[in-house]
Design a protein around this motif. Structure first.
Motif, PDB file in Angstrom:
ATOM      1  N   PRO A  44       3.288  69.856  46.522  1.00 23.21           N
ATOM      2  CA  PRO A  44       3.960  71.227  46.861  1.00 23.21           C
ATOM      3  C   PRO A  44       5.594  70.413  48.093  1.00 23.21           C
ATOM      4  N   GLY A  45       6.388  70.731  47.059  1.00 26.46           N
ATOM      5  CA  GLY A  45       7.165  71.008  48.107  1.00 26.46           C
ATOM      6  C   GLY A  45       8.452  68.974  47.973  1.00 26.46           C
ATOM      7  N   GLY A  46       7.153  68.497  46.729  1.00 25.44           N
ATOM      8  CA  GLY A  46       7.658  67.544  46.516  1.00 25.44           C
ATOM      9  C   GLY A  46       7.837  65.898  47.267  1.00 25.44           C
ATOM     10  N   THR A  47       6.920  65.704  47.877  1.00 28.84           N
ATOM     11  CA  THR A  47       6.574  64.549  48.944  1.00 28.84           C
ATOM     12  C   THR A  47       5.289  63.999  48.201  1.00 28.84           C
ATOM     13  N   LYS A  64      10.353  62.508  55.443  1.00 25.26           N
ATOM     14  CA  LYS A  64      10.247  62.699  54.165  1.00 25.26           C
ATOM     15  C   LYS A  64       9.696  61.558  53.148  1.00 25.26           C
ATOM     16  N   PRO A  65       9.423  61.254  52.872  1.00 24.68           N
ATOM     17  CA  PRO A  65       9.613  59.669  51.971  1.00 24.68           C
ATOM     18  C   PRO A  65      10.116  60.092  50.433  1.00 24.68           C
ATOM     19  N   ALA A  66      11.312  58.901  50.073  1.00 22.55           N
ATOM     20  CA  ALA A  66      11.631  59.664  48.676  1.00 22.55           C
ATOM     21  C   ALA A  66      10.320  59.169  47.745  1.00 22.55           C
ATOM     22  N   PRO A  67      11.296  59.536  46.340  1.00 22.51           N
ATOM     23  CA  PRO A  67      10.272  59.393  45.557  1.00 22.51           C
ATOM     24  C   PRO A  67       9.778  58.399  44.598  1.00 22.51           C
TER      25      PRO A  67
END
Length: 140
Positions: free
Chosen positions: A45-48, A88-91
């Protein structure tokens, strides 16, 4: 050991490596460059990318660097791992550069830099810094 041999050894001994898309890109005396192939399954959750996945990449990368240095000693085990999450790593794929800092008779001390490549610029962003050690079997 070659990068391909290390990848096969780790995937055979630690089946989770296959689950997280772990690969060994390069390896040599004292270092390994590894990769976690991006998958939506690894997102929290949060996209990381989740912290446990990043730690698993770092741990397997230290193992690869140690094996590249001393050869196939499968019973070398993690004795310490400390991680500092910085960005935060990029997707996308996550790269790990692992280095053996000191190799003793019973312990190997390592450092890992987790890098998130920027798809547009090609620049790597340092997203986590890891230090750790591996306990080495006495009969190696």
């Amino acid at each position: 050991m070659t990068a391909q041999q290390l990848g096969e050894l780790i995937r055979a001994g630690v089946p989770m490596a296959e689950d997280i898309g772990f690969t060994v890109d390069e390896a040599g005396e004292g270092f390994a460059r590894t990769r976690l192939v991006f998958s939506q399954r690894l997102i929290r959750p949060g996209g990381t990318l989740s912290g446990p996945v990043q730690m698993a990449l770092a741990d397997a990368s230290m193992y690869a660097a140690v094996m590249a240095t001393i050869g196939q000693v499968e019973m070398a085990v993690t004795s310490n791992l400390s991680i500092n999450f910085l960005e935060k790593p990029a997707p996308g794929d996550l790269i790990a550069d692992a280095t053996v800092l000191r190799l003793g008779r019973r312990l190997a001390f390592c450092e890992v830099r987790l890098l998130s490549p920027d798809a547009e610029t090609g620049e790597d962003t340092l997203v986590a810094h890891v230090t750790g050690s591996y306990a080495l079997p006495g009969n190696r």
